[in-house]
Design a protein around this motif. Structure first.
Motif, PDB file in Angstrom:
ATOM      1  N   VAL A 195       0.566   7.833  18.100  1.00 14.74           N
ATOM      2  CA  VAL A 195       0.505   7.283  17.025  1.00 14.74           C
ATOM      3  C   VAL A 195       0.261   8.022  15.762  1.00 14.74           C
ATOM      4  O   VAL A 195      -0.481   8.830  15.686  1.00 14.74           O
ATOM      5  N   ALA A 196       1.007   7.854  14.661  1.00 15.92           N
ATOM      6  CA  ALA A 196       0.718   8.549  13.282  1.00 15.92           C
ATOM      7  C   ALA A 196       0.080   7.554  12.232  1.00 15.92           C
ATOM      8  O   ALA A 196       0.728   6.356  12.253  1.00 15.92           O
ATOM      9  N   VAL A 197      -0.999   8.010  11.933  1.00 19.00           N
ATOM     10  CA  VAL A 197      -1.427   7.140  10.707  1.00 19.00           C
ATOM     11  C   VAL A 197      -1.177   7.839   9.414  1.00 19.00           C
ATOM     12  O   VAL A 197      -1.628   9.056   9.365  1.00 19.00           O
ATOM     13  N   ASN A 198      -0.814   7.020   8.384  1.00 22.49           N
ATOM     14  CA  ASN A 198      -0.380   7.654   7.066  1.00 22.49           C
ATOM     15  C   ASN A 198      -1.271   6.801   5.888  1.00 22.49           C
ATOM     16  O   ASN A 198      -0.997   6.045   5.362  1.00 22.49           O
ATOM     17  N   PRO A 199      -2.463   7.498   5.510  1.00 24.49           N
ATOM     18  CA  PRO A 199      -3.268   6.939   4.610  1.00 24.49           C
ATOM     19  C   PRO A 199      -2.655   7.509   3.257  1.00 24.49           C
ATOM     20  O   PRO A 199      -2.268   8.754   3.425  1.00 24.49           O
ATOM     21  N   PRO A 200      -3.146   6.877   2.112  1.00 30.37           N
ATOM     22  CA  PRO A 200      -2.984   7.585   0.724  1.00 30.37           C
ATOM     23  C   PRO A 200      -4.296   8.154   0.359  1.00 30.37           C
ATOM     24  O   PRO A 200      -4.941   8.794   1.379  1.00 30.37           O
ATOM     25  N   PHE A 201      -4.623   8.270  -0.699  1.00 28.24           N
ATOM     26  CA  PHE A 201      -5.814   9.142  -1.185  1.00 28.24           C
ATOM     27  C   PHE A 201      -7.082   8.413  -0.414  1.00 28.24           C
ATOM     28  O   PHE A 201      -7.090   7.087  -0.802  1.00 28.24           O
ATOM     29  N   VAL A 202      -7.698   9.182   0.253  1.00 29.84           N
ATOM     30  CA  VAL A 202      -9.017   8.511   0.790  1.00 29.84           C
ATOM     31  C   VAL A 202     -10.385   9.087  -0.171  1.00 29.84           C
ATOM     32  O   VAL A 202     -10.100  10.121  -0.459  1.00 29.84           O
ATOM     33  N   ARG A 203     -10.997   8.058  -0.517  1.00 37.84           N
ATOM     34  CA  ARG A 203     -12.066   8.094  -1.152  1.00 37.84           C
ATOM     35  C   ARG A 203     -13.341   7.738  -0.542  1.00 37.84           C
ATOM     36  O   ARG A 203     -13.316   6.863   0.215  1.00 37.84           O
ATOM     37  N   LEU A 204     -14.412   8.181  -1.190  1.00 43.35           N
ATOM     38  CA  LEU A 204     -15.810   7.709  -0.688  1.00 43.35           C
ATOM     39  C   LEU A 204     -16.904   8.587  -0.357  1.00 43.35           C
ATOM     40  O   LEU A 204     -16.302   9.559   0.033  1.00 43.35           O
TER      41      LEU A 204
END
Ligand code: NDP
Length: 338
Positions: free
Chosen positions: A189-198
């Protein structure tokens, strides 16, 4: 379950390890040196022997993960360079592609108990930034970055090099699956998040050492030399690191999702929205930009997030306000001069 997390000392991976441990999983985390593992051992000491560190010095070496994959049920491949200061394409592309293929090759040869390999790809492998106001979904690929890399080579911008490294790494994973059909007992499975913050929980000694996405946010709020109007031009999407970690661990075990990519993103934003949210929480933030300039402005582009929502039921992600407020609290834990 036993889960292998590559690049366990990374910003997202540290949260991911914690998520799996909280669910009662055993976690084996790879790091590049003993020193990098020591902090994690301390961080996860309360989970006892459920957290183990394995040193994989060079992920590009053939067979690098042969030992690490033995006896695990799932792999979370997150190790990949995230840097905006690369001078040559190979600094990013090589470890991204060869690291991904190396994990898959080792899983094929020695991962007899593996059922799922999750590849942490990126929204950067999906979005073609020049295409404004487009809706991007899981059929979209940022081939423009690869094209630019081909034309300009090392002269391409560092952001292009990073984007191309993520496209090439994810594509190489899908090609591996295509040419190994029927030869492996697991799916990907490929997971494509945008900018990750926190707030990070991984080891960070000073503000100079922040991971790339947190560093970008810090500069956005503190660099008074930057162009105030540019903040209203740059747009993107975001997701809270805790939400992406939760999604990744769900993808490690969800049935019937193998062979797919998933965009996991909370919502669109302009950089100005981050600056506004930060100033609302703390009016002493030095950067103001043009307050309110992007309120109600349509986003530069849209992500279709329905596939992930359908599978994970993750409809409500943490809000930008929460993300920004918690990040400000985090930045305050460092003396200003570091
Ligand atoms: P970090 O820089 O915090 O973590 C990167 C991890 O990869 C570290 O463990 C690092 O190890 C390892 N790594 C980097 N270069 C190499 C290399 N040449 N060889 C071996 N290991 C290496 O980044 P993030 O947590 O932000 O990113 C993790 C993953 O998430 C990446 O695949 C990234 O592309 C993806 N991503 C991140 C997003 C974000 O906004 N943060 C958004 C979308 C995707 P070391 O500490 O030893 O360098």
């Amino acid at each position: 379950a036993r889960v292998l997390v590559t690049g366990a000392n990374g910003y997202i991976a540290a949260w991911l390890c914690r998520g799996h441990l909280e669910q009662g999983d055993y976690v084996i985390g790879t790091v590049r040196s003993v020193g990098k593992g020591a902090y994690l051992k301390k961080l996860f000491a309360s989970y006892g022997n459920k957290f183990e560190v394995v040193v994989v010095e060079d992920i590009t070496k053939p067979g690098a993960f042969d030992e690490a994959v033995k006896g695990v049920d799932a792999v979370q491949h997150t190790a990949s360079p995230v840097r905006l200061d690369a001078r040559t394409a190979n600094e990013l592309v090589d470890p991204a592609v060869r690291g991904t293929l190396g994990v898959l090759e080792s899983a094929k040869n020695f991962g007899k108990s593996i059922r799922r390999v999750v590849i942490l790809s990126s929204g950067a492998a999906v979005v073609q930034p020049a295409k404004d106001h487009t809706v991007f979904d899981e059929s979209s690929w940022n081939d423009a970055a690869v094209e630019e890399l081909k034309q300009k080579g090392d002269a391409a911008s560092p952001l292009t090099l990073y984007r191309a490294s993520k496209v090439l790494a994810e594509r190489s994973a899908w090609e591996f699956m295509e040419s190994n059909k029927g030869l492996v007992s697991w799916d990907i499975v490929a997971v494509n998040p945008p900018f990750v913050r926190l707030p990070p929980i991984h080891e960070v000694h000073s503000l100079l050492e922040l991971n790339a996405s947190m560093e970008m946010m810090y500069k956005m709020l503190n660099d008074t030399q930057s162009d105030a109007e540019a903040l209203s031009r740059f747009s993107g999407w975001y997701v809270d690191v805790r939400d992406i970690a939760a999604a990744l661990s769900q993808f490690a075990r969800a049935p019937d999702v193998g062979g797919q990519r998933f965009i996991v993103a909370a919502g669109p934003l302009f950089w100005q929205d981050i600056v506004d949210a930060a100033n609302e929480t703390d009016p002493t933030i030095p950067v103001k930009g043009v307050p309110g300039a992007t309120k109600g402005k349509p986003p530069g582009y849209t992500f279709s997030t329905s596939r992930a929502a359908r599978v994970l039921g993750m409809q409500s992600y943490r809000s930008l306000e929460t993300t920004v407020k918690d990040s400000l609290d985090y930045f305050k834990t460092f003396p200003a001069s570091t």
